[in-house]
Design an enzyme around this catalytic site. Structure first.
Site, PDB file in Angstrom:
ATOM      1  N   ASP A  28      -1.343   9.297  12.288  1.00 47.53           N
ATOM      2  CA  ASP A  28      -0.041   9.843  12.673  1.00 47.53           C
ATOM      3  C   ASP A  28      -0.122  10.314  14.118  1.00 47.53           C
ATOM      4  O   ASP A  28      -1.080  10.977  14.528  1.00 47.53           O
ATOM      5  CB  ASP A  28       0.337  11.000  11.745  1.00 47.53           C
ATOM      6  N   HIS A  44       9.065  -4.229   4.455  1.00 45.04           N
ATOM      7  CA  HIS A  44       9.965  -3.127   4.817  1.00 45.04           C
ATOM      8  C   HIS A  44      10.753  -2.675   3.592  1.00 45.04           C
ATOM      9  O   HIS A  44      11.658  -3.362   3.135  1.00 45.04           O
ATOM     10  CB  HIS A  44      10.925  -3.520   5.942  1.00 45.04           C
ATOM     11  N   ASN A  85       7.899  11.726   1.907  1.00 46.84           N
ATOM     12  CA  ASN A  85       9.213  12.317   2.135  1.00 46.84           C
ATOM     13  C   ASN A  85      10.250  11.239   1.854  1.00 46.84           C
ATOM     14  O   ASN A  85      10.241  10.192   2.493  1.00 46.84           O
ATOM     15  CB  ASN A  85       9.328  12.817   3.573  1.00 46.84           C
ATOM     16  N   HIS A  96      11.083   3.636   6.739  1.00 44.25           N
ATOM     17  CA  HIS A  96      10.194   2.589   6.223  1.00 44.25           C
ATOM     18  C   HIS A  96       9.195   3.379   5.387  1.00 44.25           C
ATOM     19  O   HIS A  96       8.478   4.236   5.933  1.00 44.25           O
ATOM     20  CB  HIS A  96       9.532   1.835   7.389  1.00 44.25           C
ATOM     21  N   HIS A  98       6.462   5.394   3.607  1.00 42.17           N
ATOM     22  CA  HIS A  98       5.103   5.697   4.058  1.00 42.17           C
ATOM     23  C   HIS A  98       4.588   6.915   3.322  1.00 42.17           C
ATOM     24  O   HIS A  98       5.365   7.792   2.937  1.00 42.17           O
ATOM     25  CB  HIS A  98       5.072   5.953   5.580  1.00 42.17           C
ATOM     26  N   HIS A 100       1.928  10.032   3.705  1.00 41.40           N
ATOM     27  CA  HIS A 100       1.073  10.829   4.577  1.00 41.40           C
ATOM     28  C   HIS A 100      -0.179  11.227   3.801  1.00 41.40           C
ATOM     29  O   HIS A 100      -0.083  11.634   2.637  1.00 41.40           O
ATOM     30  CB  HIS A 100       1.773  12.135   4.968  1.00 41.40           C
TER      31      HIS A 100
HETATM   32  P1  AMP Z   1       8.515  11.369   7.891  1.00 43.44           P
HETATM   33  O1  AMP Z   1       9.069  12.641   8.466  1.00 43.44           O
HETATM   34  O2  AMP Z   1       7.914  11.539   6.523  1.00 43.44           O
HETATM   35  O3  AMP Z   1       9.508  10.223   7.960  1.00 43.44           O
HETATM   36  O4  AMP Z   1       7.268  11.011   8.801  1.00 43.44           O
HETATM   37  C1  AMP Z   1       7.301  10.160   9.889  1.00 43.44           C
HETATM   38  C2  AMP Z   1       5.970  10.331  10.568  1.00 43.44           C
HETATM   39  O5  AMP Z   1       5.769   9.224  11.438  1.00 43.44           O
HETATM   40  C3  AMP Z   1       5.846  11.600  11.417  1.00 43.44           C
HETATM   41  O6  AMP Z   1       4.760  12.394  10.953  1.00 43.44           O
HETATM   42  C4  AMP Z   1       5.607  11.052  12.827  1.00 43.44           C
HETATM   43  O7  AMP Z   1       4.701  11.846  13.567  1.00 43.44           O
HETATM   44  C5  AMP Z   1       5.060   9.664  12.546  1.00 43.44           C
HETATM   45  N1  AMP Z   1       5.252   8.698  13.611  1.00 43.44           N
HETATM   46  C6  AMP Z   1       6.411   8.411  14.259  1.00 43.44           C
HETATM   47  N2  AMP Z   1       6.205   7.448  15.185  1.00 43.44           N
HETATM   48  C7  AMP Z   1       4.890   7.120  15.118  1.00 43.44           C
HETATM   49  C8  AMP Z   1       4.059   6.210  15.832  1.00 43.44           C
HETATM   50  N3  AMP Z   1       4.546   5.421  16.805  1.00 43.44           N
HETATM   51  N4  AMP Z   1       2.741   6.149  15.502  1.00 43.44           N
HETATM   52  C9  AMP Z   1       2.246   6.945  14.534  1.00 43.44           C
HETATM   53  N5  AMP Z   1       2.975   7.819  13.816  1.00 43.44           N
HETATM   54  C10 AMP Z   1       4.273   7.926  14.113  1.00 43.44           C
HETATM   55 ZN    ZN Z   2      10.147  -1.362   8.808  1.00 43.01          ZN
END
Ligand code: AMP
Ligand code: ZN
Length: 112
Positions: A28, A44, A85, A96, A98, A100
Site C-alpha cells: 500500500d 476487475h 472495505n 476494484h 482488494h 488489506h
Molecule cells: P480502500 O480505502 O479500502 O479503498 O483502500 C484503498 C487503498 O489503496 C488505500 O489504502 C490507498 O493507500 C491504496 N492505494 C491507492 N493508490 C495506490 C497505489 N497507486 N499503489 C498502492 N496503493 C494504493
Molecule cells: Zn480495476
C-alpha cells in the site's frame, strides 16, 4: 481503466510482493502499519457487493495469498489483520475489490 487495473497492467509502478495469473499483491502506497499490503484479483470486480457465485474460487485464492505473503514478513509472526472495505459506508476509495493485510503492530483496539 481503474488505478488497480493500471497497476496490474504495470502502467503504474508498485512494489509487487506476489503475482500469479489470477491475483497480485503489492505494498500500500500509504501504509498505516509497518506491514501493509493489498491483495487484488486481476479480474476487475468493483467490490465485495458485486461478487457472484462464480467468484468463490478467486475469493478463496485471495485469502490463501494473504496468508502466504504475510508469512514472508517476520513482523506478522504474532498475527495480522485482513480488511475489506465494501462500499461508501465502509469508506472504500478504490472501486476494484482488494483486501488489506496489516501487521507489525499490536492492534489492541478492535471494532469487532
Ligand atoms: P480502500 O480505502 O479500502 O479503498 O483502500 C484503498 C487503498 O489503496 C488505500 O489504502 C490507498 O493507500 C491504496 N492505494 C491507492 N493508490 C495506490 C497505489 N497507486 N499503489 C498502492 N496503493 C494504493
Ligand atoms: Zn480495476
Amino acid at each position: 481503466m481503474c488505478i488497480f487495473c493500471k497497476i496490474i497492467e504495470k502502467e503504474i509502478p508498485s512494489t509487487i510482493l506476489y503475482e500469479d495469473d489470477k491475483v497480485i499483491a503489492f505494498k500500500d502506497v500509504n501504509p498505516v502499519a509497518p506491514v501493509h499490503f493489498l491483495v487484488v484479483p486481476k479480474q476487475h470486480i468493483a467490490s465485495l457487493a458485486e461478487v457472484e457465485d462464480a467468484d468463490e474460487g478467486i475469493l478463496g485464492h485471495i485469502l490463501n495469498v494473504c496468508s502466504k505473503v504475510a508469512k514472508t514478513f517476520p513482523e506478522c509472526e504474532n498475527g495480522y489483520r485482513v480488511i475489506n472495505n465494501c462500499g461508501e459506508n465502509a469508506g472504500q476509495t478504490v472501486h476494484h475489490i482488494h483486501f488489506h493485510v496489516i501487521g507489525g503492530v499490536n492492534m489492541g483496539e478492535k471494532l469487532i
